[in-house]
Design an enzyme around this catalytic site. Structure first.
Site, PDB file in Angstrom:
ATOM      1  N   ARG A 258       0.838  -1.202   0.000  1.00 21.35           N
ATOM      2  CA  ARG A 258       0.000   0.000   0.000  1.00 21.35           C
ATOM      3  C   ARG A 258       0.871   1.249   0.000  1.00 21.35           C
ATOM      4  NH1 ARG A 258      -5.061  -1.952   3.891  1.00 21.35           N
ATOM      5  NH2 ARG A 258      -5.329  -3.919   2.745  1.00 21.35           N
TER       6      ARG A 258
ATOM      7  N   GLU B 176      -7.733  -0.976  14.617  1.00 23.84           N
ATOM      8  CA  GLU B 176      -8.267  -1.990  13.712  1.00 23.84           C
ATOM      9  C   GLU B 176      -7.239  -3.092  13.407  1.00 23.84           C
ATOM     10  OE1 GLU B 176      -9.816  -0.443   9.976  1.00 23.84           O
ATOM     11  OE2 GLU B 176      -9.343  -2.356   9.000  1.00 23.84           O
TER      12      GLU B 176
ATOM     13  N   SER C 140     -11.141  -6.706   9.451  1.00 25.04           N
ATOM     14  CA  SER C 140     -12.294  -6.051   8.855  1.00 25.04           C
ATOM     15  C   SER C 140     -12.987  -7.102   8.013  1.00 25.04           C
ATOM     16  CB  SER C 140     -11.812  -4.898   7.977  1.00 25.04           C
ATOM     17  OG  SER C 140     -12.912  -4.234   7.410  1.00 25.04           O
TER      18      SER C 140
ATOM     19  N   ARG D 230       1.316   1.285  10.301  1.00 22.13           N
ATOM     20  CA  ARG D 230       0.927   1.667   8.946  1.00 22.13           C
ATOM     21  C   ARG D 230       2.159   1.606   8.066  1.00 22.13           C
ATOM     22  NH1 ARG D 230      -3.667   4.088   7.413  1.00 22.13           N
ATOM     23  NH2 ARG D 230      -4.230   4.570   9.556  1.00 22.13           N
TER      24      ARG D 230
ATOM     25  N   ARG E  37       0.095  -6.541  11.382  1.00 24.40           N
ATOM     26  CA  ARG E  37      -0.284  -5.548  12.383  1.00 24.40           C
ATOM     27  C   ARG E  37      -0.621  -6.182  13.735  1.00 24.40           C
ATOM     28  NH1 ARG E  37      -4.876  -1.022  11.168  1.00 24.40           N
ATOM     29  NH2 ARG E  37      -3.233   0.074  10.020  1.00 24.40           N
TER      30      ARG E  37
END
Length: 418
Positions: A256, A343, A346, A271, A383
């Site tokens: 990403r 988070e 998801s 991140r 993560r």
RNA sequence: GGAGGGUUCGCCUAGUGGCCGAUGGCGGCGGUCUUGAAAACCGCUAUGGGUGGUGACACUCAUCGUGGGUUCGAAUCCCACACCCUCCGCCA
């Protein structure tokens, strides 16, 4: 893409959904208009085309003067057909544009509103009692598990090395996830992480997420941000047997650009540009999607329990769903150093929205083809190392290893600073 | 990177301008026969859109890798592109 039949029969539901998302309602009316115009254009073309075909048959049988007379008529008709076809094609293109502009219809029960309007469904697990928690990076560096500095030296900001027990922890976590998925009947899959434009487009990742995606210009390929993309494209254009759901657990590295997140979550591995993830992906019949969604959530919670991490489940508000999802649940793990939940999973129910764009169907009991539903959900990612390290830390800087992960760390139940 | 070959209905395959939405086989489904099964025989067996009907359905248009062109008419002729395969080279 939403179901056009639903749109025609019940445009108010679609408008209400757009409202719940805090998105434009006018695109609904534009879509209705485009749909009508397309049908009109297609019909005009078909009438002319039928005439042309009929005349063509006569031509093939006629001869001499009769044939010459017929041919003089067909010439004009051919031009008309061509024009009508062009108009129909244009109307079709316009419809597609309008179609893409309308987000999936929100599932009933999803909280209305924006990012802040989520609803907490439950909090699970005991938060650790830590006087002054160290953050995951401090712990990870002491354990020689995470090396951000050299990651930056070698590749730039938001890159890192996982080394030693860090690498083992990550591999163990992902293997644990795969093992659980396989236990529940998922087909494990290692997909390609470079995708053609049409595969990327089909899954909708070149829409709102376009700036998030790495593109290899020389080869016109994209790096995936999640294995959802290849797993969704996997069955594109196919007619599946969905007697029971088809489930894949995809293991891939994810990339990403994090283009819009400058200055946000810059410390540690929260991140990053590259991480690994095991993703669940289901194809099922639409009437089953709701239950399947809850099953995916339950499997995520089972994994979190194995990581022995406190977490909460939130029901994501309509305005924060993304265009494909009709409903989304996030699990957020407790991060002691930040004193808040972050988070870690998801799961989205995309109903038939994604499948319609990708042409993924199934045969119902009557043998008719119907649009399939697709769902996805995180089962483990890099993560997770954050809450695992932080929640299991001990005053001396050592870190307890959750029982389920111990076999992957040579049986160790605690990791000591090197 | 170089040289060839290919892309048609789930799979394989026929098809060089109108009689082709398209041949044949395999597979699948249904039937006859049989105590049952196999075999044999018969039938059915692509997808999408539009219109009409409450509906089973009927009619119609599109689709033979994709996009353009030629033609009254294209799976079939021409052009471009994409993808796949084989061989050679290169790299691992």
């Amino acid at each position: 893409m939403i179901d056009l039949r639903l749109l025609r029969d019940d445009p108010d539901t679609v408008r209400a959904s757009q409202r719940a998302r805090v998105e434009s309602e006018s695109v609904v009316d534009e879509l209705l208009r485009a749909d009508e115009q397309r049908r009109a254009a297609v019909q005009a073309f078909e009438v002319l085309r039928a005439e042309q075909k009929a005349l063509g048959k006569q031509v093939s049988q006629a001869k001499g003067e009769e044939k010459a007379a017929l041919l003089s008529r067909t010439k004009d008709l051919a031009a008309e057909v061509k024009a009508a076809e062009t108009a129909a094609t244009q109307a079709e293109t316009a419809l597609r544009q309008a179609h893409l502009a309308v987000s999936n219809v929100v599932e009933e029960g999803a909280p209305p509103g924006g990012e802040e309007d989520f609803v907490v469904l439950r909090e699970v697990g005991q938060k650790p009692d830590l006087a002054s928690p160290r953050d995951h990076l401090e712990l990870g560096e002491a354990l020689r598990a995470i090396d951000m500095e050299r990651g930056a030296k070698v590749s730039g900001s938001r890159f890192y090395f996982l080394t030693g027990v860090g690498a083992l922890l990550e591999l163990g976590l992902l293997q644990l996830a795969i093992a659980q998925a396989v236990e529940y009947g998922f087909t494990p899959a290692i997909p390609p992480v470079l995708l053609k434009p049409e595969s990327m487009e089909g899954t909708g990742f070149l829409g709102a997420h376009a700036s998030e995606v790495y593109r290899l210009e020389a080869d016109d390929l994209f790096l995936v941000g999640t294995s959802e993309a290849p797993l969704a494209a996997y069955h594109s254009g196919e007619i599946l047997d969905l007697e029971r759901p088809i489930r894949y657990a995809g293991w891939s590295t994810c990339f990403r650009r994090e283009a819009g997140s400058h200055g946000k979550d810059v410390r540690g591995i929260l991140r990053v540009h590259q991480f690994d993830k095991v993703e669940m992906f289901s194809y099922c019949r639409p009437e089953e999607a709701h239950d399947e969604h809850l099953r995916l959530l339950a499997w995520q919670e089972e994994m979190l329990a194995k990581a022995e991490v406190p977490y909460r489940v939130i029901d994501v508000a309509a305005g924060d769903l993304g265009s494909s999802a009709a409903r989304k649940y996030d699990c957020e793990a407790w991060v002691p150093s930040q004193g808040r939940y972050r988070e870690v999973t998801s799961t989205s129910n995309c109903t038939t929205f994604q499948a319609r764009r990708l042409g993924i169907r199934y045969r119902d009991a009557d043998g008719k083809t119907q649009m399939a539903a697709t769902l996805n959900g995180t089962l483990a990612t890099t993560r997770w190392l954050i809450p695992i390290l932080e929640n299991h830390q001990q005053p001396d800087g050592s870190v307890r290893v959750p029982k389920a992960l111990q076999p992957y760390l040579g049986g160790r139940d605690v990791l000591e600073p090197a």
